[in-house]
Design a protein around this motif. Structure first.
Motif, PDB file in Angstrom:
ATOM      1  N   ALA A   1       0.838  -1.209   0.000  1.00 37.77           N
ATOM      2  CA  ALA A   1       0.000   0.000   0.000  1.00 37.77           C
ATOM      3  C   ALA A   1       0.870   1.255   0.000  1.00 37.77           C
ATOM      4  N   ARG A   2       1.944   1.257   0.780  1.00 40.00           N
ATOM      5  CA  ARG A   2       2.830   2.431   0.805  1.00 40.00           C
ATOM      6  C   ARG A   2       3.483   2.645  -0.562  1.00 40.00           C
ATOM      7  N   ALA A   3       3.921   1.560  -1.192  1.00 42.11           N
ATOM      8  CA  ALA A   3       4.552   1.673  -2.515  1.00 42.11           C
ATOM      9  C   ALA A   3       3.537   2.139  -3.560  1.00 42.11           C
ATOM     10  N   GLN A   4       2.308   1.665  -3.454  1.00 43.86           N
ATOM     11  CA  GLN A   4       1.267   2.097  -4.383  1.00 43.86           C
ATOM     12  C   GLN A   4       0.940   3.574  -4.193  1.00 43.86           C
ATOM     13  N   GLU A   5       0.842   3.996  -2.962  1.00 47.68           N
ATOM     14  CA  GLU A   5       0.542   5.406  -2.689  1.00 47.68           C
ATOM     15  C   GLU A   5       1.651   6.323  -3.201  1.00 47.68           C
ATOM     16  N   ALA A   6       2.884   5.825  -3.204  1.00 42.97           N
ATOM     17  CA  ALA A   6       4.017   6.618  -3.702  1.00 42.97           C
ATOM     18  C   ALA A   6       4.151   6.521  -5.216  1.00 42.97           C
ATOM     19  N   GLY A   7       3.337   5.675  -5.849  1.00 44.28           N
ATOM     20  CA  GLY A   7       3.406   5.512  -7.298  1.00 44.28           C
ATOM     21  C   GLY A   7       4.566   4.641  -7.752  1.00 44.28           C
ATOM     22  N   ALA A   8       5.128   3.861  -6.834  1.00 40.34           N
ATOM     23  CA  ALA A   8       6.284   3.017  -7.158  1.00 40.34           C
ATOM     24  C   ALA A   8       5.895   1.696  -7.813  1.00 40.34           C
ATOM     25  N   VAL A   9       4.674   1.240  -7.589  1.00 45.57           N
ATOM     26  CA  VAL A   9       4.197  -0.016  -8.189  1.00 45.57           C
ATOM     27  C   VAL A   9       2.763   0.182  -8.676  1.00 45.57           C
ATOM     28  N   ARG A  10       2.311  -0.767  -9.453  1.00 48.21           N
ATOM     29  CA  ARG A  10       0.952  -0.706 -10.018  1.00 48.21           C
ATOM     30  C   ARG A  10      -0.086  -0.551  -8.905  1.00 48.21           C
ATOM     31  N   ALA A  11      -1.077   0.250  -9.187  1.00 48.30           N
ATOM     32  CA  ALA A  11      -2.132   0.490  -8.210  1.00 48.30           C
ATOM     33  C   ALA A  11      -3.099  -0.688  -8.099  1.00 48.30           C
TER      34      ALA A  11
END
Length: 194
Positions: free
Chosen positions: A135-145
């Motif tokens: 979730a943190r990586a998704q919120e940062a735009g680092a991985v697919r949502a």
């Protein structure tokens, strides 16, 4: 709850036997795969077959105990992650390293539609480990949502064929490149903070 309902602590020799059995099973399964017999495991652990069956009534119980150890290792590594967007990639790499160092997690999960309840619960624990870092990586735009923790578990399991020491280096590099492609945000994807 009565005194009979409270589990008694294991004696030191019983704990040592269980530990020897788990170590022997892990070693043999890593060396030769899931076809290893209970007799071979007992022999490697230097205990009798009856001792093995006292600790593990069947193959599912043994595999569940081995998988639980791997899940505990993954949970331990997750606890040490930074609380930012980089944690997900570090956790995913740790999961892949665990597969390289041990029997791949995917192979410990029997290929059945209905998993034994204990193994199904461990599968959910693996997904729970991924939830917050993903979730943190998704919120940062680092991985697919649109990735779910279950997707990540399956993706890590799929890598089991190429993380083995016997795998060709070119295949290993290709697999890691494909993982980056799968995890990367889609072109033009807008990340929505929750």
């Amino acid at each position: 709850m009565t005194a009979r309902d409270v589990p008694r602590p294991q004696r030191a020799d019983a704990r040592a036997n269980r530990e020897a059995l788990l170590c022997a099973a892990r070693e043999l399964l890593v060396e030769r795969g899931l076809g290893v017999s209970f007799d071979e495991i007992a022999q490697r652990a230097a205990v009798g077959r009856a001792t093995l069956y006292r600790h593990f009534a069947d193959r599912d119980a043994l595999l569940e105990a081995l998988l639980e150890r791997l899940v505990e290792q993954l949970e331990s590594r997750a606890e040490k992650l930074p609380d930012d967007a980089t944690g997900f990639e570090k956790l995913f790499r740790a999961a892949v390293r665990l597969q390289a160092d041990n029997l791949p997690l995917a192979e410990l999960l029997p290929p059945r539609d209905a998993l034994p309840p204990g193994i199904e619960a461990l599968r959910h624990r693996i997904e729970a480990v991924y939830r917050a870092p993903l979730a943190r990586a998704q919120e940062a735009g680092a991985v697919r949502a649109d990735l779910s923790p279950g997707d990540v578990r399956v993706l890590a399991s799929m890598l089991s064929a190429v993380v083995r020491p016997a795998a060709r280096e070119a295949d290993r590099r290709r697999a890691l490149r494909l993982v980056r492609l799968v995890l990367a945000p889609a072109p033009g994807e807008v990340v929505q903070l929750r």
